[in-house]
Design a protein around this motif. Structure first.
Motif, PDB file in Angstrom:
ATOM      1  N   VAL A  59      77.973  81.393 -25.755  1.00 26.93           N
ATOM      2  CA  VAL A  59      76.696  81.479 -27.427  1.00 26.93           C
ATOM      3  C   VAL A  59      76.287  79.982 -27.920  1.00 26.93           C
ATOM      4  CG1 VAL A  59      75.957  82.392 -29.452  1.00 26.93           C
ATOM      5  CG2 VAL A  59      76.809  83.859 -27.180  1.00 26.93           C
ATOM      6  N   GLY A  60      78.042  79.300 -28.350  1.00 27.92           N
ATOM      7  CA  GLY A  60      78.180  78.235 -29.029  1.00 27.92           C
ATOM      8  C   GLY A  60      77.780  77.462 -28.019  1.00 27.92           C
ATOM      9  N   LEU A  61      77.768  77.407 -26.832  1.00 34.62           N
ATOM     10  CA  LEU A  61      77.036  76.523 -25.702  1.00 34.62           C
ATOM     11  C   LEU A  61      75.661  75.961 -25.255  1.00 34.62           C
ATOM     12  CD1 LEU A  61      79.962  76.241 -23.096  1.00 34.62           C
ATOM     13  CD2 LEU A  61      79.642  74.256 -24.318  1.00 34.62           C
ATOM     14  N   TYR A  62      75.940  77.183 -25.856  1.00 34.55           N
ATOM     15  CA  TYR A  62      73.876  77.307 -25.620  1.00 34.55           C
ATOM     16  C   TYR A  62      73.079  77.031 -26.263  1.00 34.55           C
ATOM     17  CZ  TYR A  62      68.967  79.825 -24.900  1.00 34.55           C
ATOM     18  OH  TYR A  62      67.643  80.080 -24.690  1.00 34.55           O
ATOM     19  N   LEU A  63      73.154  76.855 -27.657  1.00 36.70           N
ATOM     20  CA  LEU A  63      72.681  76.835 -28.776  1.00 36.70           C
ATOM     21  C   LEU A  63      73.036  75.013 -28.858  1.00 36.70           C
ATOM     22  CD1 LEU A  63      73.679  79.698 -31.683  1.00 36.70           C
ATOM     23  CD2 LEU A  63      71.831  78.708 -30.642  1.00 36.70           C
ATOM     24  N   THR A  64      74.062  74.874 -28.206  1.00 36.15           N
ATOM     25  CA  THR A  64      74.243  73.182 -28.480  1.00 36.15           C
ATOM     26  C   THR A  64      73.971  72.579 -27.501  1.00 36.15           C
ATOM     27  OG1 THR A  64      76.879  73.756 -29.458  1.00 36.15           O
ATOM     28  CG2 THR A  64      76.611  71.341 -27.924  1.00 36.15           C
ATOM     29  N   ILE A  65      73.495  72.964 -26.568  1.00 37.02           N
ATOM     30  CA  ILE A  65      72.760  72.851 -25.288  1.00 37.02           C
ATOM     31  C   ILE A  65      71.370  72.868 -25.869  1.00 37.02           C
ATOM     32  CG2 ILE A  65      71.841  72.213 -23.141  1.00 37.02           C
ATOM     33  CD1 ILE A  65      74.492  73.980 -21.949  1.00 37.02           C
ATOM     34  N   ASN A  66      70.772  73.663 -26.548  1.00 35.50           N
ATOM     35  CA  ASN A  66      69.354  73.054 -26.741  1.00 35.50           C
ATOM     36  C   ASN A  66      68.987  72.726 -28.097  1.00 35.50           C
ATOM     37  OD1 ASN A  66      67.680  75.818 -24.579  1.00 35.50           O
ATOM     38  ND2 ASN A  66      69.682  76.040 -24.733  1.00 35.50           N
ATOM     39  N   ALA A  67      70.233  72.585 -28.844  1.00 34.71           N
ATOM     40  CA  ALA A  67      69.830  71.836 -29.816  1.00 34.71           C
ATOM     41  C   ALA A  67      69.734  70.364 -30.013  1.00 34.71           C
ATOM     42  CB  ALA A  67      70.780  72.437 -31.288  1.00 34.71           C
ATOM     43  N   VAL A  68      70.417  70.163 -29.489  1.00 37.69           N
ATOM     44  CA  VAL A  68      70.631  68.528 -28.824  1.00 37.69           C
ATOM     45  C   VAL A  68      69.336  67.346 -29.169  1.00 37.69           C
ATOM     46  CG1 VAL A  68      71.695  66.999 -27.153  1.00 37.69           C
ATOM     47  CG2 VAL A  68      72.045  69.254 -27.330  1.00 37.69           C
ATOM     48  N   GLN A  69      67.731  68.106 -28.526  1.00 35.30           N
ATOM     49  CA  GLN A  69      66.935  67.381 -28.170  1.00 35.30           C
ATOM     50  C   GLN A  69      66.519  67.069 -29.888  1.00 35.30           C
ATOM     51  OE1 GLN A  69      63.532  69.476 -26.930  1.00 35.30           O
ATOM     52  NE2 GLN A  69      62.561  67.711 -27.103  1.00 35.30           N
ATOM     53  N   ALA A  70      66.471  68.351 -30.913  1.00 35.11           N
ATOM     54  CA  ALA A  70      66.187  68.105 -32.391  1.00 35.11           C
ATOM     55  C   ALA A  70      67.438  67.408 -32.986  1.00 35.11           C
ATOM     56  CB  ALA A  70      65.826  69.595 -32.740  1.00 35.11           C
ATOM     57  N   VAL A  71      68.107  67.267 -32.518  1.00 33.10           N
ATOM     58  CA  VAL A  71      69.579  66.717 -33.213  1.00 33.10           C
ATOM     59  C   VAL A  71      69.061  65.453 -33.286  1.00 33.10           C
ATOM     60  CG1 VAL A  71      71.590  67.234 -34.273  1.00 33.10           C
ATOM     61  CG2 VAL A  71      70.686  69.414 -34.077  1.00 33.10           C
ATOM     62  N   SER A  72      69.252  65.550 -32.185  1.00 34.40           N
ATOM     63  CA  SER A  72      69.527  63.706 -31.576  1.00 34.40           C
ATOM     64  C   SER A  72      68.002  63.359 -31.969  1.00 34.40           C
ATOM     65  CB  SER A  72      69.382  63.273 -29.736  1.00 34.40           C
ATOM     66  OG  SER A  72      68.318  64.101 -29.175  1.00 34.40           O
ATOM     67  N   ALA A  73      67.114  63.685 -32.420  1.00 38.10           N
ATOM     68  CA  ALA A  73      65.665  63.423 -32.593  1.00 38.10           C
ATOM     69  C   ALA A  73      65.740  62.880 -34.163  1.00 38.10           C
ATOM     70  CB  ALA A  73      64.553  63.989 -32.723  1.00 38.10           C
ATOM     71  N   VAL A  74      66.737  63.655 -34.981  1.00 36.01           N
ATOM     72  CA  VAL A  74      66.260  63.183 -36.736  1.00 36.01           C
ATOM     73  C   VAL A  74      67.847  62.592 -37.320  1.00 36.01           C
ATOM     74  CG1 VAL A  74      64.536  65.183 -37.300  1.00 36.01           C
ATOM     75  CG2 VAL A  74      67.109  65.325 -36.628  1.00 36.01           C
ATOM     76  N   GLY A  75      68.373  62.933 -36.413  1.00 36.24           N
ATOM     77  CA  GLY A  75      70.228  62.478 -37.117  1.00 36.24           C
ATOM     78  C   GLY A  75      71.060  63.374 -37.286  1.00 36.24           C
ATOM     79  N   ILE A  76      72.004  63.662 -36.978  1.00 38.65           N
ATOM     80  CA  ILE A  76      72.785  64.934 -37.894  1.00 38.65           C
ATOM     81  C   ILE A  76      72.971  65.015 -39.524  1.00 38.65           C
ATOM     82  CG2 ILE A  76      75.289  65.566 -38.161  1.00 38.65           C
ATOM     83  CD1 ILE A  76      75.888  65.570 -35.085  1.00 38.65           C
ATOM     84  N   VAL A  77      72.888  63.779 -40.228  1.00 34.88           N
ATOM     85  CA  VAL A  77      72.885  63.739 -41.731  1.00 34.88           C
ATOM     86  C   VAL A  77      71.783  63.600 -40.912  1.00 34.88           C
ATOM     87  CG1 VAL A  77      73.104  62.242 -43.034  1.00 34.88           C
ATOM     88  CG2 VAL A  77      74.764  61.463 -41.452  1.00 34.88           C
ATOM     89  N   GLU A  78      70.941  63.999 -41.281  1.00 29.97           N
ATOM     90  CA  GLU A  78      69.561  63.564 -41.993  1.00 29.97           C
ATOM     91  C   GLU A  78      69.260  65.469 -41.490  1.00 29.97           C
ATOM     92  OE1 GLU A  78      64.481  62.842 -41.383  1.00 29.97           O
ATOM     93  OE2 GLU A  78      66.620  61.949 -40.411  1.00 29.97           O
ATOM     94  N   PHE A  79      69.524  65.961 -40.693  1.00 28.24           N
ATOM     95  CA  PHE A  79      69.705  67.375 -40.432  1.00 28.24           C
ATOM     96  C   PHE A  79      70.080  68.594 -41.770  1.00 28.24           C
ATOM     97  CE2 PHE A  79      70.620  71.136 -38.030  1.00 28.24           C
ATOM     98  CZ  PHE A  79      69.924  71.774 -37.527  1.00 28.24           C
ATOM     99  N   VAL A  80      71.416  67.492 -41.766  1.00 30.28           N
ATOM    100  CA  VAL A  80      72.240  68.376 -42.880  1.00 30.28           C
ATOM    101  C   VAL A  80      71.825  68.397 -44.557  1.00 30.28           C
ATOM    102  CG1 VAL A  80      74.645  69.035 -43.754  1.00 30.28           C
ATOM    103  CG2 VAL A  80      73.961  68.674 -41.269  1.00 30.28           C
ATOM    104  N   THR A  81      70.830  67.564 -44.658  1.00 26.80           N
ATOM    105  CA  THR A  81      71.052  67.203 -46.074  1.00 26.80           C
ATOM    106  C   THR A  81      68.380  67.425 -46.217  1.00 26.80           C
ATOM    107  OG1 THR A  81      70.087  64.906 -45.498  1.00 26.80           O
ATOM    108  CG2 THR A  81      72.658  65.201 -46.018  1.00 26.80           C
ATOM    109  N   GLU A  82      68.192  67.098 -44.919  1.00 23.24           N
ATOM    110  CA  GLU A  82      67.057  67.725 -45.972  1.00 23.24           C
ATOM    111  C   GLU A  82      66.245  68.871 -45.631  1.00 23.24           C
ATOM    112  OE1 GLU A  82      63.427  67.506 -46.348  1.00 23.24           O
ATOM    113  OE2 GLU A  82      64.490  64.823 -45.137  1.00 23.24           O
ATOM    114  N   THR A  83      65.449  68.974 -46.732  1.00 21.99           N
ATOM    115  CA  THR A  83      65.035  70.640 -47.330  1.00 21.99           C
ATOM    116  C   THR A  83      63.967  70.853 -46.659  1.00 21.99           C
ATOM    117  OG1 THR A  83      64.079  69.421 -48.742  1.00 21.99           O
ATOM    118  CG2 THR A  83      66.055  70.295 -49.596  1.00 21.99           C
ATOM    119  N   ALA A  84      63.066  69.780 -46.196  1.00 21.15           N
ATOM    120  CA  ALA A  84      61.553  70.317 -45.863  1.00 21.15           C
ATOM    121  C   ALA A  84      61.420  70.849 -44.091  1.00 21.15           C
ATOM    122  CB  ALA A  84      60.671  69.096 -45.592  1.00 21.15           C
TER     123      ALA A  84
END
Length: 349
Positions: A59-84
């Motif tokens: 489950v963790g691998l599946y979520l990680t693989i499918n989340a790479v596209q979105a997280v790499s587009a905005v960056g981990i820091v912005e993904f964690v700190t952005e509210t919108a």
């Protein structure tokens, strides 16, 4: 005269010991034979544990693989700190969603823990016989009620009934930030009740009703295993019933209390349908639990899943990964705490 028969003395076989300085001495090897039933049980237990761990890792691998596209587009820091949350404009994050999820879960635990603890002690220490069995059956039945039923009950019955209490809390305790409500006028004879609906507090109440049976079941099992000898010893030393509970039952059941609380917290963090029916979603950090507007990761995924495109789906997977990591951290922390406070550790000796 009678003849006496000589009886030859029996010689006792003396063990042979090696001579001093001899290196031939060695310990005798003991052969440990495991029965077939034990081997079967051990294999089934190990297989079940490995299957659970494998599923969790997958489950963790599946979520990680499918989340790479979105997280790499905005960056981990912005993904964690952005509210919108607007994947279409490449501006999204989980700050507001995580905050709302944690606040709803904390409200649920603060409400459910004393209720579950009191119910468990009442069932194990006060009731007996048929009434005790009846109460246990009721708790088991409550745990089997679907989430959507709790959500509908909270939307149709609990929310209208709890709004006056929310107003009272805001009026008398509004000087505490978490109980403050923006735009409310305590002197208005015709208050705007919509300011208190669909709040974190109401969602937490509904989730609390859902996790109480789970927490109570674990606590009941833990309290019921408190040693009879120590109970009777406390009474023999002149302890009252509450004194016996405080000195024997509660220390012995500490692990069950912590485990049940953490299990309830995990359930509260991942609750979806009930929160989805109650809250009015907002994408802003709202620390005022009585005020209208809340959100959670699980409810947000259920809301946006049907309309998501490829990139939006990756963003939702990233939000699910954040919830997965948060839940794993809480569970591992709870396991560590339970391991250091075994049931009965303080009541022994």
């Amino acid at each position: 005269m009678t003849e006496t028969t000589a009886i030859a003395p029996r010689l006792t076989a003396q063990p042979s010991y090696p001579e001093d300085g001899s290196d031939a001495a060695a310990p005798r090897a003991l052969k440990y034979v495991i029965e077939r039933a034990d081997r079967t049980f051990r294999g089934v237990a190990r297989g079940g544990g490995l299957i659970v761990l494998t599923i969790m890792v997958l489950v963790g691998l599946y979520l990680t693989i499918n989340a790479v596209q979105a997280v790499s587009a905005v960056g981990i820091v912005e993904f964690v700190t952005e509210t919108a949350w607007s994947p279409e404009t490449n501006r999204f994050g989980v700050a507001a969603l995580l905050t709302g999820t944690v606040l709803i879960a904390l409200v649920a635990i603060v409400i459910s823990l004393p209720l579950a603890l009191g119910m468990s002690l009442f069932i194990t220490e006060i009731t007996a016989g048929g009434f005790q069995r009846f109460m246990r059956s009721v708790i088991d039945l409550m745990a089997a009620v679907p989430s959507v039923v709790f959500g509908l009950w909270g939307l149709a019955f609990l929310q209208p009934a709890i709004v006056p209490f929310s107003r009272w809390l805001s009026t008398w305790f509004g000087w505490i930030p978490i109980f403050a409500v923006d735009g409310v006028d305590p002197t208005n004879p015709l208050p705007n009740t919509s300011l208190f609906t669909s709040s974190t507090f109401i969602a937490g109440l509904v989730v609390a009703m859902m996790v109480i049976p789970i927490m109570s079941s674990l606590m009941i099992e833990s309290f019921s295993r408190a040693p009879i000898g120590e109970r009777e010893g406390a009474y023999a030393l002149g302890a009252t019933r509450w004194g016996m509970i405080r000195s024997v039952v509660l220390p012995f059941g500490k692990g069950g209390v912590i485990g049940g609380t953490m299990l309830g917290l995990g359930r509260a963090l991942g609750e979806t349908i009930a929160i989805y029916l109650i809250i009015s979603p907002i994408f802003d950090i709202n620390p005022h639990i009585l005020q209208r507007g809340a959100n959670s990761i699980a409810a947000h995924i259920a809301l946006r899943y049907g309309e998501a495109n490829s990139f939006s789906m990756s963003a939702l997977m990233a939000a699910g990964l954040a919830l997965f990591v948060l839940t794993m951290v809480i569970n591992f922390t709870a396991s560590t705490v339970i391991a250091r406070s075994r049931s009965g550790a303080e009541s022994e000796g």
